[in-house]
Design a protein around this motif. Structure first.
Motif, PDB file in Angstrom:
ATOM      1  N   HIS A   1       0.863  -1.177   0.000  1.00  0.00           N
ATOM      2  CA  HIS A   1       0.000   0.000   0.000  1.00  0.00           C
ATOM      3  C   HIS A   1       0.904   1.234   0.000  1.00  0.00           C
ATOM      4  N   PRO A   2       0.719   2.183  -0.926  1.00  0.00           N
ATOM      5  CA  PRO A   2       1.707   3.258  -1.103  1.00  0.00           C
ATOM      6  C   PRO A   2       1.685   4.387  -0.075  1.00  0.00           C
ATOM      7  N   VAL A   3       0.687   4.432   0.787  1.00  0.00           N
ATOM      8  CA  VAL A   3       0.603   5.510   1.773  1.00  0.00           C
ATOM      9  C   VAL A   3       0.344   4.894   3.147  1.00  0.00           C
ATOM     10  N   VAL A   4       1.196   5.238   4.122  1.00  0.00           N
ATOM     11  CA  VAL A   4       1.024   4.736   5.484  1.00  0.00           C
ATOM     12  C   VAL A   4       1.088   5.906   6.464  1.00  0.00           C
ATOM     13  N   THR A   5       0.589   5.689   7.643  1.00  0.00           N
ATOM     14  CA  THR A   5       0.634   6.718   8.682  1.00  0.00           C
ATOM     15  C   THR A   5       1.111   6.087   9.990  1.00  0.00           C
ATOM     16  N   PRO A   6       2.432   5.884  10.132  1.00  0.00           N
ATOM     17  CA  PRO A   6       2.936   5.334  11.390  1.00  0.00           C
ATOM     18  C   PRO A   6       2.567   6.259  12.550  1.00  0.00           C
ATOM     19  N   PRO A   7       2.215   5.700  13.710  1.00  0.00           N
ATOM     20  CA  PRO A   7       1.764   6.534  14.831  1.00  0.00           C
ATOM     21  C   PRO A   7       2.808   7.546  15.299  1.00  0.00           C
TER      22      PRO A   7
ATOM     23  N   ALA B   1       5.068   9.067  13.294  1.00  0.00           N
ATOM     24  CA  ALA B   1       5.446   9.998  12.220  1.00  0.00           C
ATOM     25  C   ALA B   1       4.563  11.241  12.312  1.00  0.00           C
ATOM     26  N   PRO B   2       5.105  12.422  11.958  1.00  0.00           N
ATOM     27  CA  PRO B   2       4.322  13.648  12.040  1.00  0.00           C
ATOM     28  C   PRO B   2       3.252  13.762  10.950  1.00  0.00           C
ATOM     29  N   GLY B   3       3.226  12.843  10.004  1.00  0.00           N
ATOM     30  CA  GLY B   3       2.224  12.881   8.937  1.00  0.00           C
ATOM     31  C   GLY B   3       2.296  11.630   8.090  1.00  0.00           C
ATOM     32  N   VAL B   4       1.722  11.748   6.913  1.00  0.00           N
ATOM     33  CA  VAL B   4       1.666  10.630   5.979  1.00  0.00           C
ATOM     34  C   VAL B   4       3.062  10.309   5.450  1.00  0.00           C
ATOM     35  N   VAL B   5       3.327   9.004   5.264  1.00  0.00           N
ATOM     36  CA  VAL B   5       4.583   8.545   4.680  1.00  0.00           C
ATOM     37  C   VAL B   5       4.241   7.774   3.406  1.00  0.00           C
TER      38      VAL B   5
ATOM     39  N   LEU C   1      11.482   1.792   1.096  1.00  0.00           N
ATOM     40  CA  LEU C   1      11.798   3.162   1.496  1.00  0.00           C
ATOM     41  C   LEU C   1      10.514   3.914   1.799  1.00  0.00           C
ATOM     42  N   GLY C   2      10.610   4.897   2.674  1.00  0.00           N
ATOM     43  CA  GLY C   2       9.477   5.763   2.970  1.00  0.00           C
ATOM     44  C   GLY C   2       9.917   7.218   2.922  1.00  0.00           C
ATOM     45  N   SER C   3       9.057   8.075   2.364  1.00  0.00           N
ATOM     46  CA  SER C   3       9.356   9.513   2.266  1.00  0.00           C
ATOM     47  C   SER C   3       8.155  10.321   2.733  1.00  0.00           C
ATOM     48  N   TYR C   4       8.444  11.475   3.314  1.00  0.00           N
ATOM     49  CA  TYR C   4       7.385  12.428   3.649  1.00  0.00           C
ATOM     50  C   TYR C   4       6.848  13.037   2.362  1.00  0.00           C
ATOM     51  N   GLY C   5       5.693  13.674   2.450  1.00  0.00           N
ATOM     52  CA  GLY C   5       5.063  14.283   1.291  1.00  0.00           C
ATOM     53  C   GLY C   5       5.939  15.264   0.535  1.00  0.00           C
ATOM     54  N   GLU C   6       6.874  15.928   1.249  1.00  0.00           N
ATOM     55  CA  GLU C   6       7.766  16.893   0.599  1.00  0.00           C
ATOM     56  C   GLU C   6       8.909  16.197  -0.136  1.00  0.00           C
ATOM     57  N   GLY C   7       8.974  14.876  -0.048  1.00  0.00           N
ATOM     58  CA  GLY C   7      10.044  14.133  -0.706  1.00  0.00           C
ATOM     59  C   GLY C   7      11.232  13.839   0.180  1.00  0.00           C
TER      60      GLY C   7
END
Length: 172
Positions: A74-80, A82-86, A110-116
């Motif tokens: 699944h391409p979008v996750v929200t670890p508890p 993390a400050p936002g979506v990864v 790999l995981g990245s924040y929305g800003e890359g």
């Protein structure tokens, strides 16, 4: 003596002619082809992943005859923590049989924040068990999350069930 020499020459000619007219396929190629269509882990799979928190998610996996693994989660996750979506990448890894119907599978994504900006890595380690008919497998997984420098962030467990993806003709 001449008859024996002629017989040997004739048999040798038949064998070499057969090899030229009907070259044999490498054993590894035959094994991979057989495994892709029948029982065994080699092939592509649709997975449902169950974690302690949140609804089940979907993933895709392809396990190669050479021991490689490619996973798309699944391409979008929200670890508890993390400050936002990864946003996650596909995972790459390896698998190895541990018995006739069991294997170990490890892959890294790999995981990245929305800003890359790189959030870090997720390493999944699983033990999997193939069903008797070779069309499903299931297992337990432990994910270890690390920051970009490799320092541990979190670890959590889950389980999954996979169903083989088979080649089908189009339905009209």
């Amino acid at each position: 003596m001449r008859t024996a020499s002629l017989l040997i020459a004739h048999v040798a000619g038949l064998v070499s002619g057969r090899l030229i007219l009907h070259p044999t396929e490498p054993i590894a190629g035959r094994r991979a082809a057989a495994m892709a269509g029948g029982p065994g882990f080699v092939g592509s799979w649709r997975m449902t992943v169950f974690e302690a928190e949140g609804p089940p998610t979907l993933a895709l996996a392809t396990l190669g005859a050479d021991g490689t693994a490619v996973i798309a989660e699944h391409p979008v996750v929200t670890p508890p923590f993390a400050p936002g979506v990864v946003f996650t990448s596909g995972g790459h890894g390896a698998w190895m049989a541990s018995g006739p119907t069991t294997a170990n599978l490890t892959y890294v994504g790999l995981g990245s924040y929305g800003e890359g900006v790189l959030f870090g890595t997720a390493t999944a380690r699983s033990s999997i068990t193939l069903s008797a008919d070779g069309q499903t497998f299931g297992g337990e997984v432990v994910w270890d999350l690390a920051d970009p420098k490799g320092y541990p962030l979190a670890s959590y467990q889950g389980r999954f069930q996979a169903t083989r993806i088979v080649a089908e003709a189009p339905v009209r």
